[in-house]
Each structure stands twice: as C-alpha cells, then as structure tokens.
Design a protein around this motif. Structure first.
Motif, short mmCIF file in Angstrom:
data_model
loop_
_atom_site.label_atom_id
_atom_site.label_comp_id
_atom_site.label_asym_id
_atom_site.label_seq_id
_atom_site.Cartn_x
_atom_site.Cartn_y
_atom_site.Cartn_z
N ARG A 165 0.70 -1.40 -0.12
CA ARG A 165 0.18 0.04 -0.11
C ARG A 165 0.64 1.34 0.05
O ARG A 165 0.37 2.36 -0.39
CB ARG A 165 -1.08 -0.07 1.32
CG ARG A 165 -0.22 0.28 2.67
CD ARG A 165 -1.27 0.31 3.66
NE ARG A 165 -0.41 0.24 4.96
CZ ARG A 165 -1.26 0.50 6.07
NH1 ARG A 165 -2.54 0.66 6.22
NH2 ARG A 165 -0.34 0.56 7.33
N ASN A 166 1.94 1.31 0.61
CA ASN A 166 3.01 2.55 0.52
C ASN A 166 3.77 2.72 -0.48
O ASN A 166 4.61 3.61 -0.77
CB ASN A 166 3.86 2.36 1.82
CG ASN A 166 2.99 2.69 2.95
OD1 ASN A 166 1.77 3.44 3.01
ND2 ASN A 166 3.24 2.23 4.18
N ILE A 167 3.65 1.56 -1.67
CA ILE A 167 4.63 1.92 -2.84
C ILE A 167 3.78 2.73 -3.79
O ILE A 167 2.70 2.49 -4.19
CB ILE A 167 4.65 0.57 -3.48
CG1 ILE A 167 5.56 -0.58 -2.62
CG2 ILE A 167 5.72 0.67 -4.66
CD1 ILE A 167 5.54 -1.80 -3.20
N PRO A 168 4.43 4.00 -4.25
CA PRO A 168 3.81 4.87 -4.97
C PRO A 168 3.39 4.21 -6.41
O PRO A 168 4.12 3.27 -7.06
CB PRO A 168 4.91 5.76 -5.48
CG PRO A 168 5.85 5.86 -4.18
CD PRO A 168 5.88 4.19 -3.81
N GLY A 169 2.30 4.63 -6.78
CA GLY A 169 1.52 3.97 -8.04
C GLY A 169 1.26 2.48 -7.98
O GLY A 169 0.62 2.02 -9.09
N VAL A 170 1.07 2.05 -6.82
CA VAL A 170 0.61 0.42 -6.80
C VAL A 170 -0.84 0.66 -6.06
O VAL A 170 -1.00 1.17 -4.85
CB VAL A 170 1.65 -0.51 -5.96
CG1 VAL A 170 0.87 -1.74 -5.90
CG2 VAL A 170 2.77 -0.58 -6.75
N LYS A 171 -1.79 -0.04 -6.63
CA LYS A 171 -3.10 -0.10 -6.01
C LYS A 171 -3.52 -1.78 -5.75
O LYS A 171 -3.22 -2.25 -6.82
CB LYS A 171 -4.13 0.46 -6.61
CG LYS A 171 -5.39 0.54 -6.37
CD LYS A 171 -6.65 1.23 -6.79
CE LYS A 171 -8.06 1.20 -6.21
NZ LYS A 171 -8.96 2.09 -6.86
N VAL A 172 -4.05 -1.97 -4.65
CA VAL A 172 -4.42 -3.42 -4.46
C VAL A 172 -5.78 -3.59 -4.47
O VAL A 172 -6.45 -2.73 -3.64
CB VAL A 172 -3.99 -4.06 -3.24
CG1 VAL A 172 -4.08 -5.53 -2.89
CG2 VAL A 172 -2.28 -3.83 -3.17
#
Length: 207
Positions: free
Chosen positions: A168-175
């Motif tokens: 969740r804290n990785i920029p540009g990544v959505k789960v």
C-alpha cells in the motif's frame, strides 16, 4: 483459450494458465469502456459545492438610494449579483452526479478492459507473492522482479492483509480483490498483476 505465462516471485516462468476467450480474448469495445469510465468518475464526485443566491446572503434589505434623481442606475438591494458581497447568479448547488449504466454494458466494459490488457501484454499472472510478513521492501522486490510498470493494479482472489500492507505504501501501486476491480482502474494502470487463483475467479464472475 489463450495461454498465459505464470511467474513466481523471482520473475521466473513456472507454468501456464488457460484464460477464457470469453473474458480475456474478446474484441475490446471502446464505447462501453468509455461509458464505464465516465460513470465511475461521475460517481466519485461528492457534489458538495455550493454558493449563496441573493436570497441567502445576509443584508441588503435597504434600498441603496432613491429610485430617481441621482443619476445612478436604479438599485433595489446591495446584495444583487452585480454588487460586491452580493449573491451569486446561477451558481452551483449541492447535487448528485451519480447515474447508472446497463449491467450488460458494465460487464462488457470489464471484459473489454481485461482483453485489452492481455492483447497489449500488460497482464502478468503471478503464482504467489510468497511474503513471510508485512514488509514493503519485499513487496517492491516482487513487483520489480516480474517487471511491473510504474502504475500497477494488483488483483487478489480475496482480502490478504499481508500483501495489502506490504504494497500500500509503494507509489503507483493499488491493491484490489476480484470483487472490487473496475474498468477505470484496469485502464488507468500500466500493468495488471493477477494472482493465479484470481484468474479463475474473474472467469467465474464475468464468463
């Protein structure tokens, strides 16, 4: 049926999975996808913007000057729209921007977006993240190893707090899970990472 490569967390090919042409192999319908995206964005709007009309602005009860004889234009209130501190003419009021689209169109848009990702080689099937615990560094390493893009949508078969908290804290990544994916997110990301178990669930829902 299309055969999709299945990668492990190290980015190595460990097998294949058969993807249904009815979901992952149709001719993308751009009209349906456009309608679904417009619908999604409209439904996200809060619609809380508001302005005061001349009836709602305080003051202005006294006529500024007499009707005739001053040389000025006739005025009845200092709260008319042309006055400083006056009301706003035809301004926005709270409203709902929501609208519904046909269920069949929504399903067609989803299948079109999934098929477009497969056609363009932007869909990656992953056997498992294999995370021992919640660690952003490990989640980022997996995405890097499998060649995910800067903007990535990760689709899980069901809620997995370990994977979610690690990514969740990785920029540009959505789960997302299979039950919460939408056409806008599919089209708005460079890469689509789908867990192997989620492929079967997607087919079950949309086939």
């Amino acid at each position: 049926m299309a055969e999709l490569k299945v990668l492990n967390k190290a980015g190595e090919e460990v097998g294949t999975v058969n993807a249904s042409d009815a979901v992952f192999g149709i001719e993308p319908n751009t009209s349906a996808m456009h309608m679904a995206v417009v619908n999604y964005l409209a439904n996200q709007r809060q619609g809380t913007q508001s302005t005061k009309t001349r009836a709602e602005v305080s003051g202005g009860g006294k006529k500024p000057w007499r009707q005739k004889g001053t040389g000025n234009a006739r005025q009845g209130s200092t709260r008319s729209p042309q006055w400083y501190h006056g009301g706003v003419a035809l301004g926005p009021k709270p409203r709902s921007y929501r609208f519904a689209i046909n269920k069949k169109v929504r399903r067609l848009a989803m299948k079109s977006a999934l098929s477009a990702k497969v056609r363009d080689g932007e869909m990656i099937v992953l056997d498992s993240f294999g995370l021992d615990g919640v660690k952003t560094k490990d989640g980022k390493a997996v995405l890097s190893a499998i060649g995910a893009g800067k903007k990535t949508l990760v689709v899980l078969p069901e809620n997995d707090s370990t994977v979610y908290l690690s990514l969740r804290n990785i920029p540009g990544v959505k789960v997302s899970t299979v039950s919460t994916i939408n056409t806008y997110d599919l089209l708005n990301n460079d890469s689509l990472v789908v867990l192997q178990d989620a492929v079967a669930k997607i087919e079950e829902v949309y086939a």
